[in-house]
Design an enzyme around this catalytic site. Structure first.
Site, mmCIF file in Angstrom:
data_model
loop_
_atom_site.group_PDB
_atom_site.id
_atom_site.type_symbol
_atom_site.label_atom_id
_atom_site.label_comp_id
_atom_site.label_asym_id
_atom_site.label_seq_id
_atom_site.Cartn_x
_atom_site.Cartn_y
_atom_site.Cartn_z
ATOM 1 C CB SER A 166 64.934 48.145 -31.595
ATOM 2 O OG SER A 166 66.133 47.991 -31.989
ATOM 3 C CG ASP A 417 69.672 54.766 -31.956
ATOM 4 O OD1 ASP A 417 70.673 53.699 -31.899
ATOM 5 O OD2 ASP A 417 68.643 54.171 -32.163
ATOM 6 C CG HIS A 442 68.221 51.809 -29.835
ATOM 7 N ND1 HIS A 442 67.873 51.937 -30.905
ATOM 8 C CD2 HIS A 442 68.118 50.474 -29.513
ATOM 9 C CE1 HIS A 442 67.485 51.084 -31.700
ATOM 10 N NE2 HIS A 442 67.356 49.994 -30.643
#
Ligand SMILES: *[C@@H]1O[C@H](CO)[C@@H](O)[C@H](O)[C@H]1NC(C)=O
Ligand SMILES: *[C@@H]1O[C@H](CO)[C@@H](O)[C@H](O)[C@H]1NC(C)=O
Ligand SMILES: *[C@@H]1O[C@H](CO)[C@@H](O)[C@H](O)[C@H]1NC(C)=O
Ligand SMILES: *[C@@H]1O[C@H](CO)[C@@H](O)[C@H](O)[C@H]1NC(C)=O
Ligand SMILES: *[C@@H]1O[C@H](CO)[C@@H](O)[C@H](O)[C@H]1NC(C)=O
Ligand SMILES: *[C@@H]1O[C@H](CO)[C@@H](O)[C@H](O)[C@H]1NC(C)=O
Ligand SMILES: *[C@@H]1O[C@H](CO)[C@@H](O)[C@H](O)[C@H]1NC(C)=O
Length: 475
Positions: A166, A417, A442
């Site tokens: 991320s 995601d 994710h």
């Protein structure tokens, strides 16, 4: 990382971290990995020759896998992102598994302004001292990491591989781009380095999130959710309806004002985004304790097309509880915002450099319609933090889509995601590797291996492991 922009700046970012915040008190079962916790002194301002103040960042250290006879021990360095570093250490099993294989030194570095790495202690986020936020940038953070690596290497020749998921993956990628002499390769998992103004459509996040819900159980799920906004708004228009919503959702603080209603709706919308992100194939507790494939579970409660308001309201409440009350221990539903340090961090970053536009075309997604309005956004940033966001700063510094000259980065993205819309899905050259996980949520690939992992995730990890091994061999 929180998507925001459709939501007012203050509430926008907070949820993940509020919810993640509870996870920072990791229970025994979640503590898969052990390490020493150390401090490292860094300059407050790496780019000034006038200010010589310093503070400590934390890092996690484990050298148990290291072959002491190997002078070229690899360092696996997690570039900490927006939260307490221990949370990321416990949710990045792939790094640990590879460290064991490669006999690497394991380091997880905490991002300044998060966890316990606060430059001004308890007054770091005191709104009467906005000058305290001046050193909260990507560049200062990468410089912290560069100094820490230099210290750890202590003049020895050691290959360093950066890992991150991320925003942490964005940092890993940028770290390799800017410090190629220190970092030999980077695994940037679910890193939306293209989610910036003018280079990616602002509605991509909500489109992907909607498709996750569309395909989870049956098509009624997104129809119910899309309809629910009108229901909430019409019910919420009067006191009796506010009471009805408060009771159905078991709210800790019953809705009184239209502001309360808005906060509640923002919360619900955030929960859907979070669910799409952590739609993992096994039960997990990254953002909240959740069953396997939680979106499927949510959509199970929304599988029938509800025609009456009361039915729809109760179905929505059951669906939301998958996220808010999986353990059955929530006495009531708290949609208010905590003012804890972690909670403000990401919001502040979106108000300086991390300006990520979000919008939603109400007819094509299950979310409420919203537009991206930079001027309004910037005004809120100034009001809340005295910060003036620079929307093109990240593109200026890191190139946006112009990354042809970059090497030794793996960009992995799960197509389920919502952040993959801002990810690198096409390799600019043959030294950059793009790995697509059609069934991935994710940064699923960064997590520990699990018997429930879909084949595409196993394949992705195998490819990543082979590339990392090659970087180490070449060193
Ligand atoms: C490092 O990790 C290994 C393997 O999980 C564990 O046995 C060891 O206790 C850890 N070291 C520290 C200092 O916690
Ligand atoms: C900053 O530098 C000055 C001059 O070298 C020195 O006197 C002072 O102790 C330094 N302060 C810190 C916090 O290191
Ligand atoms: C913030 O700083 C001001 C001015 O120094 C101080 O009076 C106030 O108590 C601080 N607030 C908090 C919550 O620490
Ligand atoms: C996941 O499920 C297993 C088996 O049902 C259970 O023992 C464990 O506590 C659950 N973990 C979480 C985080 O809910
Ligand atoms: C939607 O729900 C209705 C019942 O309300 C059901 O008859 C229909 O089969 C559902 N649609 C799908 C696509 O399953
Ligand atoms: C959470 O679940 C428990 C057990 O089913 C229930 O008693 C409680 O009311 C629920 N909390 C909320 C906020 O709905
Ligand atoms: C949504 O998209 C449709 C079709 O592309 C368009 O007609 C409509 O105006 C859009 N609505 C909003 C709110 O942008």
């Amino acid at each position: 990382m929180r998507e925001q922009g459709a939501v007012p700046a203050v509430w926008g970012i907070l949820l993940i971290l509020v919810i993640a915040g509870c996870q920072c008190h990791l229970t025994g079962e979640e503590r898969r990995y052990q390490y020493e916790i150390k401090d490292f002194q860094v300059p407050l301002d790496h780019f000034s020759f006038l200010i010589n103040a310093t503070f400590n960042i934390r890092y996690l250290y484990n050298d148990s896998f290291v072959d002491k006879s190997n002078a070229r021990t690899p360092i696996f360095f997690y570039t900490g992102n927006e939260g307490d570093i221990e949370l990321f250490a416990q949710n990045t099993g792939f790094l640990w598994e590879q460290a064991q294989l490669q006999r690497a030194l394991v380091i997880f570095a905490e991002h300044r302004y998060y966890g316990k790495s606060l430059p001004f202690g308890s007054s770091t986020f005191n709104s009467s001292m906005p000058e305290h936020l001046a050193y909260f940038t990507v560049e200062q953070t990468l410089e912290d990491y560069a100094m820490l690596i230099t210290f750890l290497k202590n003049d020895r020749q050691m290959p360093v591989v950066a890992f991150g998921g991320s925003y942490g993956g964005m940092l890993s990628a940028w770290f390799r781009m800017k410090y190629p002499h220190l970092v030999h390769g980077a695994l940037a998992a679910s890193a939306p380095i293209l989610q910036f103004p003018g280079i990616t459509d602002c509605d991509i996040f909500y489109r992907i999130a909607t498709s996750v819900f569309q395909n989870a159980y049956n098509g009624n799920c997104t129809v119910n959710i899309a309809r629910s906004w009108k229901l909430f708004e019409s019910l919420g228009g009067n006191d009796a309806g506010k009471k009805q919503i408060s009771e159905a959702f078991n709210l800790c603080t019953p809705l009184k004002t239209d502001g309360d209603l808005k906060q509640f709706l923002d919360y619900v919308e955030e929960v859907y985004s979070n669910l799409a992100m952590v739609n993992y194939p096994y039960n997990s507790s990254f953002l909240a304790p959740l069953p396997a494939y939680p979106v499927r579970q949510v959509c199970f409660y929304l599988k029938d097309l509800h025609t009456t308001d009361v039915d729809l309201l109760h179905a929505m409440a059951s669906a939301l509880a998958v996220y808010t009350n999986y353990t059955g221990s929530a006495k009531c539903l708290d949609t208010s915002v905590s003012s804890s340090a972690d909670a403000s961090g990401w919001d502040i970053q979106t108000c300086n450099q991390m300006v990520m536009p979000f919008c939603s075309n109400g007819t094509e997604t299950m979310f409420r319609p919203s537009t991206w309005n930079f001027k309004e956004f910037a005004e809120k940033c100034y009001k809340n933090y005295r910060l003036t966001p620079k929307p093109y700063d990240i593109i200026l510094r890191y190139g946006g889509r112009n990354i042809e000259s970059v090497t030794n980065i793996i960009f992995s993205n799960g197509l389920l995601d919502p952040w993959s819309g801002g990810g690198v899905l096409q390799a600019p050259n043959d030294k950059v590797f793009v790995i697509i996980l059609p069934e991935g949520a994710h940064h699923l690939d960064l997590r520990h291996s699990d018997p429930a992992d879909p084949p595409s995730v196993r394949d992705a990890r195998q490819k990543e492991a082979a590339i990392i091994a090659q970087w180490i061999k070449e060193f």
